[in-house]
Motif scaffolding. Structure first.
Motif: not given
Ligand code: 8YV
Length: 327
Positions: A68, A73, A75-77, A93, A96, A98
């Protein structure tokens, strides 16, 4: 509802899922499915990930401890198709921003069923009995050999009294077992199924004819079933594990199985799986399964759909039901 249009979120699904879930995710998102189910390496997932808003991963993916921290970047989930999330760092997570979700509840019964299968299978010799029949050695049976071990009336110690631990307690009561448990905190009397709470793990061990590992793998629990813990068990105890392989110390468990300190073990999960310590294969008093705690069509479909529910909630701006990270 997110749609399938050009603006709908892009989701990378790393492994094949149950067909109903694959149809559903494809109708809701621009989803990339892994049609031939070829395992993707960590580098391959990282390389592709920059084209996606979300990842649907599983504990089968070898992501590595800093995944992670280095995921693109875009990727939000990250929705994991598992209740366990020791393959993902919630700390990374959170730092960041996420979101990470898992799939609790829907695999509780299936995993508790497999725990009872391991208890019964290890105690009564499901593995060696099966081999005797297949290898045409049944004729060697006498009145005094082979023999297994009784389950009814014995004491079961459960390490970790979350949903799965409670479901194991409930089932084991039907086999006439007396239940003890260790967890960070006691659970309510209704959930405990008349189990005796031990605030200290060490205090529970002498009461365990059977010890079932049902806790999460965390820095605190890793290696918890070690030489010292095993030495506090009654002689001839039986160990079962449906949680994570790294909670047990394989050297200590194998030595205890060889000496007879442990009469038997039933294991569905292994450190480094699917490459397991080869010594397990040579022991006659172990009942081994290939991590199938959640492996039924209904459970795997429910798990995949739980991931999809969480993704839908997230991309609709709601808090996902199974959010593990800070909201
Ligand atoms: C499998 C599990 O890892 O949910 C978990 O934590 O261990 C299992 O259900 C899963 O099905 C594959 O991701």
């Amino acid at each position: 509802m997110p749609g399938q249009g050009p603006d709908s979120p892009r989701i990378l699904v790393t492994r094949r899922m149950m067909p109903d879930a694959e149809r559903r995710i494809s109708s809701l998102f621009r989803a990339s499915l892994n049609h031939d189910d070829r395992p993707m390496s960590r580098d391959e997932i990282l390389e592709k990930a920059h084209q996606y808003d979300g990842l649907l991963v599983s504990s089968l993916d070898k992501l590595g401890p800093d995944f992670i921290a280095v995921v693109p970047s875009s990727v939000r989930i990250i929705a994991t198709h598992s209740v366990g999330y020791d393959h993902l760092s919630i700390e990374q997570a959170n730092s960041r921003g996420i979101a990470v979700t898992n799939t609790p509840d829907v695999l509780t019964d299936a995993t508790a069923d497999i725990t009872l299968l391991l208890i019964l299978g290890a105690a009564r010799g499901a593995s060696w009995g099966d081999r005797m029949v297949r290898e045409n050695r049944w004729g060697q049976s006498t009145l005094i050999s082979p023999l297994g071990h009784d389950v009814s009336g014995k004491r079961l110690g459960i390490l970790g009294m979350g949903r799965i631990g409670q479901a194991v307690a409930h089932r084991a009561r039907a086999f006439g077992m007396t239940i003890h448990y260790h967890a960070r905190k006691p659970v309510s009397a209704a959930k405990a199924c008349e189990a005796v709470y031990h605030s200290r793990f060490a205090d529970m061990l002498p009461n365990c004819d059977f010890l079932s590992v049902n806790c999460a793998s965390t820095p605190e629990t890793r290696g918890m079933i070690n030489r010292e813990a095993l030495s506090s068990l009654p002689d001839g105890a039986i160990l079962v594990n449906t949680a994570r392989g790294d909670i047990i110390d394989d050297d200590a468990v194998i030595a205890a199985l060889q000496s007879g300190k442990l009469a038997a073990a039933g294991l569905d999960v292994f450190r480094g799986e699917p490459q397991i310590d080869p010594r397990y294969r040579t022991l006659d008093n172990v009942f081994l399964l290939p991590h199938i705690g959640s492996a039924t069509p209904g459970t795997r479909s429910a798990m995949a759909n739980r991931c999809i529910d969480n993704l839908v909630q997230f991309f609709e701006g709601e808090r996902p039901t199974d959010l593990l990270t800070r909201g």
